[in-house]
Motif scaffolding. Structure first.
Motif, PDB file in Angstrom:
ATOM      1  N   LYS A 314      37.655  69.267  12.143  1.00 14.63           N
ATOM      2  CA  LYS A 314      38.737  68.499  12.776  1.00 14.63           C
ATOM      3  C   LYS A 314      38.698  67.047  12.279  1.00 14.63           C
ATOM      4  O   LYS A 314      37.638  66.549  11.862  1.00 14.63           O
ATOM      5  CB  LYS A 314      38.596  68.559  14.304  1.00 14.63           C
ATOM      6  CG  LYS A 314      39.040  69.907  14.876  1.00 14.63           C
ATOM      7  CD  LYS A 314      40.541  70.112  14.703  1.00 14.63           C
ATOM      8  CE  LYS A 314      40.998  71.515  14.976  1.00 14.63           C
ATOM      9  NZ  LYS A 314      42.378  71.786  14.538  1.00 14.63           N
ATOM     10  N   ALA A 318      39.069  63.218  16.529  1.00 19.95           N
ATOM     11  CA  ALA A 318      38.853  64.191  17.615  1.00 19.95           C
ATOM     12  C   ALA A 318      37.492  63.950  18.270  1.00 19.95           C
ATOM     13  O   ALA A 318      36.498  63.694  17.591  1.00 19.95           O
ATOM     14  CB  ALA A 318      38.932  65.607  17.059  1.00 19.95           C
ATOM     15  N   ALA A 331      39.271  70.055  20.971  1.00 20.77           N
ATOM     16  CA  ALA A 331      40.556  70.151  20.265  1.00 20.77           C
ATOM     17  C   ALA A 331      41.220  71.472  20.600  1.00 20.77           C
ATOM     18  O   ALA A 331      40.551  72.449  20.939  1.00 20.77           O
ATOM     19  CB  ALA A 331      40.320  70.080  18.756  1.00 20.77           C
ATOM     20  N   SER A 346      44.026  67.050  20.584  1.00 16.61           N
ATOM     21  CA  SER A 346      42.606  66.866  20.914  1.00 16.61           C
ATOM     22  C   SER A 346      42.447  65.710  21.880  1.00 16.61           C
ATOM     23  O   SER A 346      43.359  64.888  22.042  1.00 16.61           O
ATOM     24  CB  SER A 346      41.793  66.559  19.653  1.00 16.61           C
ATOM     25  OG  SER A 346      42.052  65.248  19.208  1.00 16.61           O
ATOM     26  N   ARG A 348      40.713  62.219  22.222  1.00 18.40           N
ATOM     27  CA  ARG A 348      40.447  61.290  21.128  1.00 18.40           C
ATOM     28  C   ARG A 348      39.090  60.621  21.308  1.00 18.40           C
ATOM     29  O   ARG A 348      38.659  60.388  22.440  1.00 18.40           O
ATOM     30  CB  ARG A 348      41.532  60.208  21.067  1.00 18.40           C
ATOM     31  CG  ARG A 348      42.957  60.729  21.094  1.00 18.40           C
ATOM     32  CD  ARG A 348      43.249  61.785  20.061  1.00 18.40           C
ATOM     33  NE  ARG A 348      44.691  62.016  19.923  1.00 18.40           N
ATOM     34  CZ  ARG A 348      45.226  63.045  19.308  1.00 18.40           C
ATOM     35  NH1 ARG A 348      44.454  63.988  18.804  1.00 18.40           N
ATOM     36  NH2 ARG A 348      46.540  63.161  19.197  1.00 18.40           N
TER      37      ARG A 348
END
Ligand code: 4AD
Length: 402
Positions: A314, A318, A331, A346, A348
């Motif tokens: 990812k 993420a 996510a 997702s 953060r």
């Protein structure tokens, strides 16, 4: 003169006109083939006795505003043309029933998404920039913007830093207010001619501050999908029916139920299947289109939210689930019938020590967000096979018509 007789043959109308000066009438031949022409008709609007056509106009005057030569016109009367054929004429596509329906549906879906976020849920619409200096996704699929300042002897480069067309408005949304969204053109220099990739597409992106769980995000994604789709079904029933009649039936139940699966379980399903996948199905590898489509089929052709992807596949923004040793990201991707990945979202990463970004310097809060490809959304709800048939002017590698 006065018309003494009228007869139609093939594509012509024959009139005999007599002005009373002799027995002789003059034959007038008029082309009755107006296919493709623009006309202005004056007359009386009446109820029709024809069951499929409630009204008709008894014409008193017909003016041809723009003549069209039916021989040269690429579409033929009463003929169904394939989407591939129609696509060659981007300036004339809206003359076909299918594409004009699509444009009305696209317009309604745009309004439905704005209404969902702004009117119904109090999100603020932010115009994120088209030109940017960041590569939000970090995938290097950037179109560089080149411009010069010739009169500036010191520095000819317009922005002084490398500038690109945006691949996502996410980072700009992350610094704006607490519930925000954007819905604009997005660009990816992906060398792909696939049925679900464009170089220029529209993305709906939302960011929500103080969100602590992927479940909260999933609820917004699902609610947005259902609400917008119901509005499109209600407002564009006739246009939508056209797709179900002529394209692929069966996608209407998409909004009925949505499942949830962890990435680990998804991998398990793929590994147990007898399918010969081209790409590996190992735990650390990302899901490819073939895997996504298989998972959706396996789950009864219903949309699935896949969560807890391996952290390493990812993007940098993420947040991780802090679940060593598996190390997954908080996510979620939404996979849908016919398309595969429709949304990616997702929580953060807000911890400054892990990000080194000014974005998080002054009062960082937990937050999350997602992005949905608008063209893939239209493909999904209408059962349209190729993404090039849901955007007015498709741009993809080696093609920029008009
Ligand atoms: O998964 P992606 O790359 O995620 C982002 O860009 C995030 N920054 C979004 C966010 O969280 N704010 O792209 C999101 C969606 C994909 O799920 C897909 O539907 C669509 O955008 N998409 C494309 N659609 C058409 N053509 C392409 N080349 C696309 N690339 C992504």
């Amino acid at each position: 003169g006065w018309v003494r007789s009228v007869r139609s043959q093939k594509e012509n109308l024959f009139f005999h006109v007599n002005d009373g000066s002799s027995l002789q009438s003059l034959q007038i031949i008029a082309s009755s083939n107006l296919f493709g022409s623009a006309v202005e008709v004056r007359g009386v609007l009446k109820k029709s006795t024809h069951p499929k056509q409630p009204f008709e106009v008894e014409a008193e005057d017909i003016q041809i505003v723009g003549k069209c030569d039916p021989v040269e016109f690429p579409f033929k009367i009463k003929k169904r043309h394939s989407p591939e054929y129609v696509r060659q004429f981007p300036h004339l596509r809206c003359r076909t029933n299918t594409f004009s329906s699509l444009l009305r549906i696209r317009s309604e879906a745009t309004a439905a998404i704005h209404s969902y976020f702004k009117q119904e849920h109090g999100f603020v619409h932010i115009h994120t920039p088209v030109i940017t200096s960041n590569d939000c996704e970090g995938a290097g699929e950037l179109f560089q913007v080149e411009a010069t300042c010739p009169q500036d002897s010191e520095n000819h480069h317009f922005f002084s830093v490398p500038a690109y067309l945006t691949v996502s408005g996410q980072l700009h949304l992350e610094v704006a207010l607490s519930k925000v969204y954007t819905f604009g053109p997005t660009f990816r220099a992906e060398n792909s001619q696939s049925r679900r990739h464009l170089a220029e597409f529209y993305m709906v992106e939302a960011e929500i501050s103080f969100t602590q769980s992927v479940e909260d995000l999933t609820k917004v994604m699902e609610d947005m999908f259902r609400t917008a789709t119901e509005q499109v079904w209600a407002q564009c029933a006739e246009d939508v029916d056209l797709f179900y009649k002529h394209v692929t039936p069966g996608h209407r139940e998409t909004a009925e139920a949505m499942l949830k699966k962890k990435f680990t379980d998804a991998i398990d399903i793929l590994q147990r299947s007898s399918e010969n996948f081209v790409f590996p199905t190992d735990w650390g590898c990302d899901l490819q289109t073939e895997h996504e489509k298989y998972l959706v089929k396996h789950c009864g052709d219903l949309p699935i939210f896949v969560t807890d992807y391996p952290y390493d596949i990812k993007p940098f923004y993420a947040r991780d689930n802090q679940d060593h040793p598996q190390h997954t990201a908080a996510a979620v991707d939404l996979l849908v019938p016919g398309v595969g990945e429709l949304c990616g979202g997702s929580l953060r990463e807000e911890r400054l020590d892990l990000l080194y970004l000014d974005l998080r310097h002054f009062g960082s809060v937990p937050h999350g967000g997602f992005g949905m490809g608008f063209e893939r959304y239209l493909q999904c709800i209408l059962g349209i096979d190729n993404i090039k048939d849901v955007i007015p002017f498709p741009r993809f590698s080696h093609s920029c018509l008009l």
